[in-house]
Enzyme design. Structure first.
Site, PDB file in Angstrom:
ATOM      1  N   HIS A 150      -4.033  -0.304  -0.904  1.00 54.76           N
ATOM      2  CA  HIS A 150      -3.285   0.879  -1.328  1.00 54.76           C
ATOM      3  C   HIS A 150      -3.090   1.886  -0.205  1.00 54.76           C
ATOM      4  O   HIS A 150      -2.979   3.085  -0.446  1.00 54.76           O
ATOM      5  CB  HIS A 150      -3.942   1.546  -2.539  1.00 54.76           C
ATOM      6  CG  HIS A 150      -4.049   0.631  -3.728  1.00 54.76           C
ATOM      7  ND1 HIS A 150      -2.940   0.077  -4.324  1.00 54.76           N
ATOM      8  CD2 HIS A 150      -5.113   0.153  -4.393  1.00 54.76           C
ATOM      9  CE1 HIS A 150      -3.329  -0.689  -5.331  1.00 54.76           C
ATOM     10  NE2 HIS A 150      -4.635  -0.675  -5.387  1.00 54.76           N
ATOM     11  N   ALA A 160       3.850   6.071  -2.670  1.00 48.87           N
ATOM     12  CA  ALA A 160       4.709   7.128  -3.203  1.00 48.87           C
ATOM     13  C   ALA A 160       3.930   8.008  -4.171  1.00 48.87           C
ATOM     14  O   ALA A 160       2.741   7.791  -4.431  1.00 48.87           O
ATOM     15  CB  ALA A 160       5.935   6.517  -3.881  1.00 48.87           C
ATOM     16  N   ASP A 183      -1.723  -2.878   3.176  1.00 50.18           N
ATOM     17  CA  ASP A 183      -1.070  -3.778   2.224  1.00 50.18           C
ATOM     18  C   ASP A 183      -0.080  -4.707   2.922  1.00 50.18           C
ATOM     19  O   ASP A 183       0.095  -5.862   2.512  1.00 50.18           O
ATOM     20  CB  ASP A 183      -0.366  -2.975   1.132  1.00 50.18           C
ATOM     21  CG  ASP A 183      -1.355  -2.400   0.117  1.00 50.18           C
ATOM     22  OD1 ASP A 183      -2.531  -2.804   0.156  1.00 50.18           O
ATOM     23  OD2 ASP A 183      -0.959  -1.559  -0.707  1.00 50.18           O
TER      24      ASP A 183
END
Length: 328
Positions: free
Chosen positions: A202, A21, A207
């Site tokens: 990341h 995000a 992930d």
């Protein structure tokens, strides 16, 4: 108000999720990447192992459904978020990515409808970040939640299991035996079990792969914990309530309406044959609005019009010729 009760029977499908995000609260972040991997309970309980030395390691499950979507957040990334993830607003603009709109909602809904219930959404630190942020994005679209879907946080599960047996240290990573701080980050946990750090971190997909690899090391304990402690996703509180109207939402076609998560299960597709294809074509079930076909002759190509006029003229001339006295 929904009661935060665990699933009535053991969870059958675990959907591992990670989000990238624009930042962290309280900046009211927007989703830039969402990745979902669906793994069955059977695959987690019965892993295949490599022949690596000195200790075999569980192989990544083969039969996995995946959904990875890049989403233009329509909001500036914080400098820290960009430095960690490598994502920028310019990258999304250059690649013409759409925002978190109704199309993404339909993909997520269809993805969950493919899975065998009960279904549990699993994320690392999910209760503090991933679940509230996803809930905020869904609420912005006017979609209440993922009904009949449960969720569980792997950090909560790991800490709870460690507290039950402090001598075993199932999950914590302590590189220094003399009182170093307990670490539950994905990189640290992966190093504990595999003695190397994950190659890529990341990004939402990498992930999720890291989380599943860690999960497999203590799958039976984690599965048992989640059967008793998973909570309905619709009981999660949204990270924030969006008040702004984004232009990308207004570009969504008006004839596409949100679909209830279990709607596609109740309405199977019909297969019909069309005049332009030798193969059956799937048609959306009744209830999903679509634009009616335009049968106006004004949309007919000129070549077809000319061919029809020629055929009609030839037919008239033939009829007149047979009616003449020469053929009487």
């Amino acid at each position: 108000m929904y009661a935060a009760e665990p699933p009535p029977r053991p969870i059958e499908t675990f959907v591992f999720m990670d989000l990238e995000a624009t930042g962290l609260p309280p900046s009211r972040p927007k989703i830039a990447e969402v990745c979902l991997f669906a793994v069955t309970r059977h695959a987690l309980e019965n892993p295949q192992f490599s022949q690596s030395f000195p200790k075999p390691v569980p192989l990544f499950p083969r039969l996995v459904d995946k959904l990875c979507v890049c989403v233009n957040p329509d909001k500036p990334f914080t400098p820290i978020a960009s430095s960690i993830t490598g994502l920028t607003n310019e990258v999304f603009d250059r690649n013409k990515k759409q925002s978190f709109n109704i199309h993404v909602l339909h993909m997520i809904t269809a993805f969950f409808n493919r899975q065998h219930p009960p279904i549990c959404l699993v994320a690392h630190n999910g209760c503090s970040y991933d679940f509230p942020l996803l809930k905020a994005e869904l609420d912005t679209l006017g979609f209440p939640a993922l009904d009949e879907i449960y969720c569980a946080d792997t950090i909560k599960a790991m800490k709870a299991l460690d507290n039950e047996n402090n001598q075993l240290h199932q999950f914590i990573y302590q590189p220094n035996p003399f009182g170093s701080k307990k670490k539950y980050g994905l990189r640290d946990l992966y190093f504990k079990f595999y003695k190397v750090y994950p190659l890529n971190s990341h990004s939402a997909e990498e992930d999720v792969i890291t989380l599943i690899s860690i999960f497999q090391q203590r799958a039976r304990e984690l599965l048992c914990w989640m059967d008793s402690n998973a909570r309905p996703f619709n009981t999660m509180k949204a990270m924030y309530k969006e008040t702004e109207s984004y232009t990308s939402f207004s570009r969504t076609p008006e004839n596409i309406q949100p679909v209830h998560p279990s709607y596609l299960q109740r309405q199977p597709r019909r297969r019909v044959a069309t005049s332009c294809s030798l193969f059956p074509v799937e048609v959306e079930p009744a209830g999903i609005e679509s634009s009616p076909p335009n049968n106006s002759s004004s949309d007919m190509p000129d070549e077809i019009k000319n061919m029809l006029l020629f055929s009609l003229g030839l037919l008239i001339i033939t009829w007149i010729a047979f009616r003449s006295p020469e053929y009487s």
